[in-house]
Design an enzyme around this catalytic site. Sequence first.
Site, mmCIF file in Angstrom:
data_model
loop_
_atom_site.group_PDB
_atom_site.id
_atom_site.type_symbol
_atom_site.label_atom_id
_atom_site.label_comp_id
_atom_site.label_asym_id
_atom_site.label_seq_id
_atom_site.Cartn_x
_atom_site.Cartn_y
_atom_site.Cartn_z
ATOM 1 N N ARG A 164 0.810 -1.230 0.000
ATOM 2 C CA ARG A 164 0.000 0.000 0.000
ATOM 3 C C ARG A 164 0.844 1.281 0.000
ATOM 4 N NH1 ARG A 164 -2.242 -3.596 -1.012
ATOM 5 N NH2 ARG A 164 -4.008 -4.632 -0.033
ATOM 6 N N SER A 212 -10.496 -0.103 4.216
ATOM 7 C CA SER A 212 -9.654 -0.238 5.410
ATOM 8 C C SER A 212 -9.029 1.104 5.756
ATOM 9 C CB SER A 212 -8.536 -1.252 5.156
ATOM 10 O OG SER A 212 -9.103 -2.521 4.984
ATOM 11 N N GLU A 282 -4.009 3.896 6.203
ATOM 12 C CA GLU A 282 -3.936 3.605 4.762
ATOM 13 C C GLU A 282 -4.625 4.759 4.026
ATOM 14 O OE1 GLU A 282 -4.906 -0.417 3.643
ATOM 15 O OE2 GLU A 282 -5.858 0.268 1.791
HETATM 16 C C1 LIG Z 1 -15.732 -0.536 0.229
HETATM 17 C C2 LIG Z 1 -14.267 -0.338 -0.078
HETATM 18 C C3 LIG Z 1 -13.453 -1.442 -0.256
HETATM 19 C C4 LIG Z 1 -12.079 -1.276 -0.529
HETATM 20 N N1 LIG Z 1 -11.304 -2.380 -0.709
HETATM 21 C C5 LIG Z 1 -9.993 -2.225 -0.998
HETATM 22 C C6 LIG Z 1 -9.152 -3.373 -1.200
HETATM 23 O O1 LIG Z 1 -9.583 -4.505 -1.143
HETATM 24 N N2 LIG Z 1 -7.837 -3.169 -1.455
HETATM 25 C C7 LIG Z 1 -7.308 -1.914 -1.521
HETATM 26 O O2 LIG Z 1 -6.096 -1.788 -1.773
HETATM 27 N N3 LIG Z 1 -8.079 -0.818 -1.340
HETATM 28 C C8 LIG Z 1 -9.394 -0.942 -1.083
HETATM 29 N N4 LIG Z 1 -10.168 0.170 -0.888
HETATM 30 C C9 LIG Z 1 -9.554 1.513 -0.913
HETATM 31 C C10 LIG Z 1 -9.516 2.197 -2.302
HETATM 32 O O3 LIG Z 1 -10.567 1.736 -3.131
HETATM 33 C C11 LIG Z 1 -8.161 1.979 -2.981
HETATM 34 O O4 LIG Z 1 -7.094 2.501 -2.224
HETATM 35 C C12 LIG Z 1 -8.126 2.639 -4.372
HETATM 36 O O5 LIG Z 1 -6.945 2.293 -5.028
HETATM 37 C C13 LIG Z 1 -8.218 4.172 -4.309
HETATM 38 O O6 LIG Z 1 -8.481 4.637 -5.610
HETATM 39 P P1 LIG Z 1 -9.248 6.003 -5.874
HETATM 40 O O7 LIG Z 1 -9.340 6.213 -7.328
HETATM 41 O O8 LIG Z 1 -10.534 6.028 -5.145
HETATM 42 O O9 LIG Z 1 -8.207 7.026 -5.234
HETATM 43 P P2 LIG Z 1 -8.515 8.324 -4.351
HETATM 44 O O10 LIG Z 1 -9.122 7.936 -3.068
HETATM 45 O O11 LIG Z 1 -9.246 9.329 -5.175
HETATM 46 O O12 LIG Z 1 -7.043 8.839 -4.102
HETATM 47 C C14 LIG Z 1 -6.137 8.084 -3.328
HETATM 48 C C15 LIG Z 1 -4.737 8.694 -3.502
HETATM 49 O O13 LIG Z 1 -4.326 8.500 -4.851
HETATM 50 C C16 LIG Z 1 -4.000 9.771 -5.458
HETATM 51 N N5 LIG Z 1 -4.365 9.661 -6.873
HETATM 52 C C17 LIG Z 1 -5.559 9.295 -7.396
HETATM 53 N N6 LIG Z 1 -5.474 9.247 -8.743
HETATM 54 C C18 LIG Z 1 -4.197 9.585 -9.069
HETATM 55 C C19 LIG Z 1 -3.481 9.694 -10.308
HETATM 56 N N7 LIG Z 1 -4.050 9.483 -11.490
HETATM 57 N N8 LIG Z 1 -2.162 10.048 -10.242
HETATM 58 C C20 LIG Z 1 -1.538 10.288 -9.047
HETATM 59 N N9 LIG Z 1 -2.177 10.201 -7.856
HETATM 60 C C21 LIG Z 1 -3.492 9.844 -7.891
HETATM 61 C C22 LIG Z 1 -4.809 10.800 -4.679
HETATM 62 O O14 LIG Z 1 -4.226 12.080 -4.759
HETATM 63 C C23 LIG Z 1 -4.723 10.214 -3.279
HETATM 64 O O15 LIG Z 1 -3.488 10.538 -2.672
HETATM 65 C C24 LIG Z 1 -11.539 0.034 -0.627
HETATM 66 C C25 LIG Z 1 -12.377 1.154 -0.464
HETATM 67 C C26 LIG Z 1 -13.729 0.973 -0.196
HETATM 68 C C27 LIG Z 1 -14.608 2.184 -0.046
#
Ligand SMILES: Cc1cc2nc3c(=O)[nH]c(=O)nc-3n(C[C@H](O)[C@H](O)[C@H](O)COP(=O)(O)OP(=O)(O)OC[C@H]3O[C@@H](n4cnc5c(N)ncnc54)[C@H](O)[C@@H]3O)c2cc1C
Length: 291
Positions: A164, A212, A282
């Site tokens: 992560r 998480s 995280e």
């Molecule tokens: C119900 C639920 C279940 C989940 N299960 C998991 C799981 O099983 N495993 C897991 O790892 N995570 C899980 N997550 C967490 C989340 O979905 C992941 O961390 C996911 O990768 C975040 O992606 P996002 O597009 O929503 O990023 P955001 O939340 O929008 O951003 C997260 C970070 O990434 C940066 N970012 C986003 N896009 C870019 C880009 N294009 N370039 C540079 N930086 C960028 C943002 O600035 C921020 O710092 C879960 C979340 C929920 C709500």
Amino acid sequence: MTILKKNCVQNELLASHTSWKIGGKADIFFSPNSRDELSEFLKSNDCSITWLGNGTNILVRDGGVRGAVISTKKSFNSIQLLDRSNCKVEAGVSCFELAMHATKNNFGPAAFFSGIPGSIGGALTMNAGCFGHETWEFVKSVEVIDRNGDIHHLDPKEFSISYRSVSFPFPLWFLSCEMIFPYKGLTTMEELKSLRDSRIEHQPLTENTCGSVFKNPDGNHAGDLIERSGLKGFRIGGCAVSEKHANFIVNDKEATAKDIETLINHIQNTVKDRFGINLDTEVRIIGEHDE
Ligand SMILES: Cc1cc2nc3c(=O)[nH]c(=O)nc-3n(C[C@H](O)[C@H](O)[C@H](O)COP(=O)(O)OP(=O)(O)OC[C@H]3O[C@@H](n4cnc5c(N)ncnc54)[C@H](O)[C@@H]3O)c2cc1C
């Protein structure tokens, strides 16, 4: 909400862009339609820049975010099949869409992506993963943009990648990546359904959460430590530790970001007192506190 110019709005409420449904306003919210538009924006604005994917791993504070928030969700959303196990995926594509694409085109193993509600840009930033796989296992190269609006193509070796966590060689944002799937583990609808059922059983999927909240410390599960600290159901203001999975915090009564941060601190202090273990978040916390 004032329209500044095409794809650019002022004072956009970020709560509507996060899965916790929490967060103040962004001074500017920009959704570029193309690489050229994005590049031009970065070149001509010297304000601070925050990138947003699907907002599923982010806590935006109540005072909002100064400068510009950039979202590539609506535009950078194509997947291109390059050969039978190779594809180019843009940053705004959802992880679920990638898993469905793998199902349709018989490559894998990619079923694990189906339960991650984020975008590929977010998955690259977080090295998102589950069920034994992580995003960067499959990355062959990435296309990124820097603060000057210049585009680069980089090899994964230029990043430092762990659980992560991904360290970048310079400040950058992801535009797309080329992914290679070894083809041996096909991604089937049955796998997708079975992973979905397992999540429905163990996680509060119908509530407002960010997944998480804490990383698992070495040799431990954060959820287990929180549960054994007696914190399941513990509430501060409008949020509480999930009764279903103790590493999830649910916003079930119009919580503020302050409620969530206070609960996060309470959990960290309680687990530290009880087990002597530090829980690192995280979830990414951004923005300003409310005045
Ligand atoms: C119900 C639920 C279940 C989940 N299960 C998991 C799981 O099983 N495993 C897991 O790892 N995570 C899980 N997550 C967490 C989340 O979905 C992941 O961390 C996911 O990768 C975040 O992606 P996002 O597009 O929503 O990023 P955001 O939340 O929008 O951003 C997260 C970070 O990434 C940066 N970012 C986003 N896009 C870019 C880009 N294009 N370039 C540079 N930086 C960028 C943002 O600035 C921020 O710092 C879960 C979340 C929920 C709500």
